[in-house]
Design a protein around this motif. Structure first.
Motif, short mmCIF file in Angstrom:
data_model
loop_
_atom_site.label_atom_id
_atom_site.label_comp_id
_atom_site.label_asym_id
_atom_site.label_seq_id
_atom_site.Cartn_x
_atom_site.Cartn_y
_atom_site.Cartn_z
N ARG A 14 -9.51 13.33 122.43
CA ARG A 14 -9.88 13.22 123.84
C ARG A 14 -8.64 13.18 124.72
NH1 ARG A 14 -13.15 8.21 124.47
NH2 ARG A 14 -12.31 7.66 122.47
N LEU A 15 -7.60 12.47 124.27
CA LEU A 15 -6.35 12.41 125.03
C LEU A 15 -5.70 13.78 125.12
CD1 LEU A 15 -4.25 10.72 126.50
CD2 LEU A 15 -3.19 10.26 124.30
N ALA A 16 -5.69 14.52 124.02
CA ALA A 16 -5.10 15.86 124.01
C ALA A 16 -5.87 16.79 124.95
CB ALA A 16 -5.08 16.41 122.59
N ALA A 17 -7.18 16.70 124.95
CA ALA A 17 -7.99 17.52 125.85
C ALA A 17 -7.72 17.16 127.30
CB ALA A 17 -9.47 17.36 125.52
N TRP A 18 -7.59 15.87 127.58
CA TRP A 18 -7.30 15.41 128.94
C TRP A 18 -5.95 15.97 129.41
CZ3 TRP A 18 -3.47 12.35 131.10
CH2 TRP A 18 -3.72 11.88 132.39
N LEU A 19 -4.94 15.91 128.53
CA LEU A 19 -3.61 16.41 128.87
C LEU A 19 -3.64 17.92 129.11
CD1 LEU A 19 -1.27 14.39 126.52
CD2 LEU A 19 -1.35 14.31 129.00
N ARG A 20 -4.37 18.66 128.28
CA ARG A 20 -4.45 20.10 128.47
C ARG A 20 -5.08 20.45 129.81
NH1 ARG A 20 -5.79 20.12 122.99
NH2 ARG A 20 -8.01 20.12 123.48
N ARG A 22 -5.01 18.71 132.53
CA ARG A 22 -4.18 18.29 133.66
C ARG A 22 -2.75 18.81 133.61
NH1 ARG A 22 -8.36 15.52 132.89
NH2 ARG A 22 -9.37 14.30 134.50
N LEU A 23 -2.44 19.61 132.61
CA LEU A 23 -1.07 20.09 132.45
C LEU A 23 -0.62 20.92 133.65
CD1 LEU A 23 1.39 20.25 130.64
CD2 LEU A 23 0.41 22.28 129.58
N ARG A 24 -1.48 21.81 134.14
CA ARG A 24 -1.09 22.64 135.28
C ARG A 24 -0.82 21.78 136.52
NH1 ARG A 24 -3.99 28.10 136.57
NH2 ARG A 24 -2.49 28.71 135.02
N ALA A 25 -1.64 20.79 136.77
CA ALA A 25 -1.43 19.92 137.92
C ALA A 25 -0.13 19.13 137.77
CB ALA A 25 -2.61 18.97 138.10
N MET A 26 0.15 18.65 136.57
CA MET A 26 1.38 17.90 136.35
C MET A 26 2.60 18.78 136.53
SD MET A 26 0.55 15.26 133.24
CE MET A 26 -0.29 16.39 132.15
N LEU A 27 2.55 20.01 136.00
CA LEU A 27 3.68 20.91 136.15
C LEU A 27 3.88 21.32 137.60
CD1 LEU A 27 3.26 23.19 133.01
CD2 LEU A 27 4.97 21.42 133.39
N SER A 28 2.79 21.52 138.31
CA SER A 28 2.87 21.87 139.72
C SER A 28 3.52 20.73 140.52
CB SER A 28 1.47 22.16 140.26
OG SER A 28 1.51 22.37 141.64
N SER A 29 3.13 19.52 140.24
CA SER A 29 3.71 18.36 140.93
C SER A 29 5.20 18.22 140.61
CB SER A 29 2.98 17.09 140.54
OG SER A 29 1.68 17.11 141.04
N ALA A 30 5.56 18.45 139.36
CA ALA A 30 6.97 18.35 138.97
C ALA A 30 7.80 19.43 139.66
CB ALA A 30 7.10 18.47 137.46
N LEU A 31 7.26 20.64 139.73
CA LEU A 31 7.98 21.72 140.38
C LEU A 31 8.11 21.46 141.88
CD1 LEU A 31 9.30 24.49 140.20
CD2 LEU A 31 7.04 25.51 140.49
N ARG A 32 7.07 20.96 142.51
CA ARG A 32 7.12 20.63 143.93
C ARG A 32 8.15 19.54 144.19
NH1 ARG A 32 2.18 18.45 144.90
NH2 ARG A 32 1.28 20.48 144.52
N GLY A 33 8.17 18.53 143.35
CA GLY A 33 9.15 17.45 143.50
C GLY A 33 10.57 17.95 143.34
N ALA A 34 10.79 18.84 142.37
CA ALA A 34 12.13 19.40 142.16
C ALA A 34 12.55 20.24 143.36
CB ALA A 34 12.15 20.24 140.88
N ALA A 35 11.61 20.99 143.93
CA ALA A 35 11.93 21.81 145.10
C ALA A 35 12.28 20.93 146.30
CB ALA A 35 10.75 22.72 145.44
N TYR A 36 11.51 19.87 146.53
CA TYR A 36 11.81 18.96 147.64
C TYR A 36 13.17 18.30 147.43
CZ TYR A 36 6.97 19.19 149.35
OH TYR A 36 5.78 19.59 149.84
#
Length: 55
Positions: A14-20, A22-36
């Motif tokens: 269940r944890l692995a499915a949850w991470l899969r 939300r992976l795109r949202a997490m990567l998007s947030s990380a990229l946005r933070g790096a850009a800022y």
């Protein structure tokens, strides 16, 4: 009799499915933070350079 049936996914599955999911949202947030952060750093360096040129 146990409440868990053979079809109930384990906690790890269940944890692995949850991470899969939300992976795109997490990567998007990380990229946005790096850009800022890089943008703020560049602006700070430009103002530092301008200040050094004026003094």
């Amino acid at each position: 009799m146990s409440d868990l049936s053979p079809h109930t996914p384990s906690l790890l599955n269940r944890l692995a499915a949850w991470l899969r999911r939300r992976l795109r949202a997490m990567l998007s947030s990380a990229l946005r933070g790096a850009a800022y952060a890089s943008g703020a750093g560049i602006v700070g360096m430009v103002f530092w350079w301008i200040q050094r040129q004026l003094s």
